[in-house]
Design a protein around this motif. Sequence first.
Motif, PDB file in Angstrom:
ATOM      1  N   LYS A 212       0.955   1.153   9.696  1.00 47.70           N
ATOM      2  CA  LYS A 212      -0.048   1.161  10.748  1.00 47.70           C
ATOM      3  C   LYS A 212       0.489   0.374  11.933  1.00 47.70           C
ATOM      4  O   LYS A 212       0.918  -0.775  11.784  1.00 47.70           O
ATOM      5  CB  LYS A 212      -1.362   0.552  10.260  1.00 47.70           C
ATOM      6  CG  LYS A 212      -2.504   0.734  11.255  1.00 47.70           C
ATOM      7  CD  LYS A 212      -3.846   0.454  10.618  1.00 47.70           C
ATOM      8  CE  LYS A 212      -4.979   0.781  11.581  1.00 47.70           C
ATOM      9  NZ  LYS A 212      -6.299   0.562  10.964  1.00 47.70           N
TER      10      LYS A 212
ATOM     11  N   ASP B 107       2.559   2.876   3.290  1.00 49.64           N
ATOM     12  CA  ASP B 107       1.757   3.224   4.452  1.00 49.64           C
ATOM     13  C   ASP B 107       2.117   2.314   5.629  1.00 49.64           C
ATOM     14  O   ASP B 107       2.464   1.139   5.441  1.00 49.64           O
ATOM     15  CB  ASP B 107       0.271   3.086   4.093  1.00 49.64           C
ATOM     16  CG  ASP B 107      -0.636   3.710   5.142  1.00 49.64           C
ATOM     17  OD1 ASP B 107      -0.168   4.585   5.891  1.00 49.64           O
ATOM     18  OD2 ASP B 107      -1.816   3.319   5.199  1.00 49.64           O
TER      19      ASP B 107
ATOM     20  N   ASP C 112      -6.824  13.310   1.593  1.00 48.59           N
ATOM     21  CA  ASP C 112      -5.827  12.833   0.634  1.00 48.59           C
ATOM     22  C   ASP C 112      -6.146  13.359  -0.760  1.00 48.59           C
ATOM     23  O   ASP C 112      -7.274  13.795  -1.023  1.00 48.59           O
ATOM     24  CB  ASP C 112      -5.816  11.303   0.592  1.00 48.59           C
ATOM     25  CG  ASP C 112      -5.066  10.696   1.766  1.00 48.59           C
ATOM     26  OD1 ASP C 112      -4.031  11.256   2.154  1.00 48.59           O
ATOM     27  OD2 ASP C 112      -5.521   9.652   2.287  1.00 48.59           O
TER      28      ASP C 112
ATOM     29  N   LYS D 109       0.852  -1.191   0.000  1.00 49.79           N
ATOM     30  CA  LYS D 109       0.000   0.000   0.000  1.00 49.79           C
ATOM     31  C   LYS D 109       0.889   1.242   0.000  1.00 49.79           C
ATOM     32  O   LYS D 109       1.274   1.757   1.050  1.00 49.79           O
ATOM     33  CB  LYS D 109      -0.936  -0.006   1.206  1.00 49.79           C
ATOM     34  CG  LYS D 109      -2.043   1.030   1.119  1.00 49.79           C
ATOM     35  CD  LYS D 109      -2.995   0.940   2.296  1.00 49.79           C
ATOM     36  CE  LYS D 109      -4.212   1.849   2.086  1.00 49.79           C
ATOM     37  NZ  LYS D 109      -3.844   3.264   1.858  1.00 49.79           N
TER      38      LYS D 109
ATOM     39  N   GLU E  72       1.734   5.261  -1.081  1.00 48.16           N
ATOM     40  CA  GLU E  72       0.953   6.494  -1.244  1.00 48.16           C
ATOM     41  C   GLU E  72       1.851   7.714  -1.154  1.00 48.16           C
ATOM     42  O   GLU E  72       2.951   7.662  -0.582  1.00 48.16           O
ATOM     43  CB  GLU E  72      -0.140   6.575  -0.187  1.00 48.16           C
ATOM     44  CG  GLU E  72       0.348   6.525   1.230  1.00 48.16           C
ATOM     45  CD  GLU E  72      -0.790   6.515   2.254  1.00 48.16           C
ATOM     46  OE1 GLU E  72      -0.543   6.933   3.390  1.00 48.16           O
ATOM     47  OE2 GLU E  72      -1.910   6.094   1.917  1.00 48.16           O
TER      48      GLU E  72
ATOM     49  N   ALA F  17       3.172  10.816   0.411  1.00 48.14           N
ATOM     50  CA  ALA F  17       3.244  11.215   1.819  1.00 48.14           C
ATOM     51  C   ALA F  17       2.960  12.712   1.924  1.00 48.14           C
ATOM     52  O   ALA F  17       3.862  13.540   1.829  1.00 48.14           O
ATOM     53  CB  ALA F  17       4.620  10.881   2.382  1.00 48.14           C
TER      54      ALA F  17
END
Length: 235
Positions: free
Chosen positions: A75, A73, A119, A58, A60, A62
Motif C-alpha cells: 500500500k 500486499d 478476492d 500480509k 495474499e 496475487a
Amino acid sequence: MSFSTEERGNPNTLSYRIYFKSSDGKYISPFHDIPMYADEAQNIFHMVVEVPRWTNAKMEIATKDPLNPIKQDVKKGNLRYVANVFPHKGYIWNYGAIPQTWEDPGHKDNDTGCCGDNDPIDVCEIGNKVCCRGDVIKVKVLGVLAMIDEGETDWKVIAINVDDPNAKDFNNISDVKRLKPGYLEATVDWFRRYKVPDGKPENQFAFNGEFKDKDFATETIKATHVDKWFYYAKN
C-alpha cells in the motif's frame, strides 16, 4: 493430488513471490488450477495457506498477476504488516483462501447487503500445527463469520485441517465454542480491530457478529465458486 512451491526473491521485499507447481512440475495457479474440493462427497475443501499463525506479513494470492503467486500486499509503495493488537500476536490462525472461489464485487449478497471484495473466500484454520506459506491443506469447514470491510462483504470461513489430531472432534461451529472457549470471541475481536492501528475505523459484521454454522458456511463457499473462464470474463 500434490503440489509444490518455488520461492523467488527474499521475504519482506517487494520482489518476494511463492509460485506453485503441480505434481509433474508444471507451473499452476493456486487461484484457478487447484480444485476447490479435496473431497466433494465429504465437503472437504482445499485451502492455500497465505499467512502462518503468529506472523504479521500480509501475504495474499496475487489474483491479477500471471500464475497468481503469493506475494506481500503493498500500500502506497510499502509492504503491509498487521499490527500486534493486544493481546494478539499477528494472525491468530493459519490464514488463507479456498481456490476457485471469488467474492464478486458486482454482486450484492442477500445476507449482508454488500457486494464482494474481489478476492477468493478467506479461511481461518484453527488446528494445532503452524503451517507454512504456500502449504495446500485439506480442511473441514465448521462455520463462517460475515465481516463487512469498508462496505464490502468479506466472509471468514472457520475450518480445521483434516490431518489435525483433534479434527474428529470438530464438526460444527458449536464444537469450537465448546472445545476452544474464547477462540471465536478472539476471532471477532481481531477482525474488528486489526486495522485500527493504521488509522482505519473498526470493521463491522453482519448477523451482529454471530458465527453461522457449517451448513451455512458450506453453501456460502459453493455460492462463491467460479471457474477461470467466468472470472476472466468478468475481469
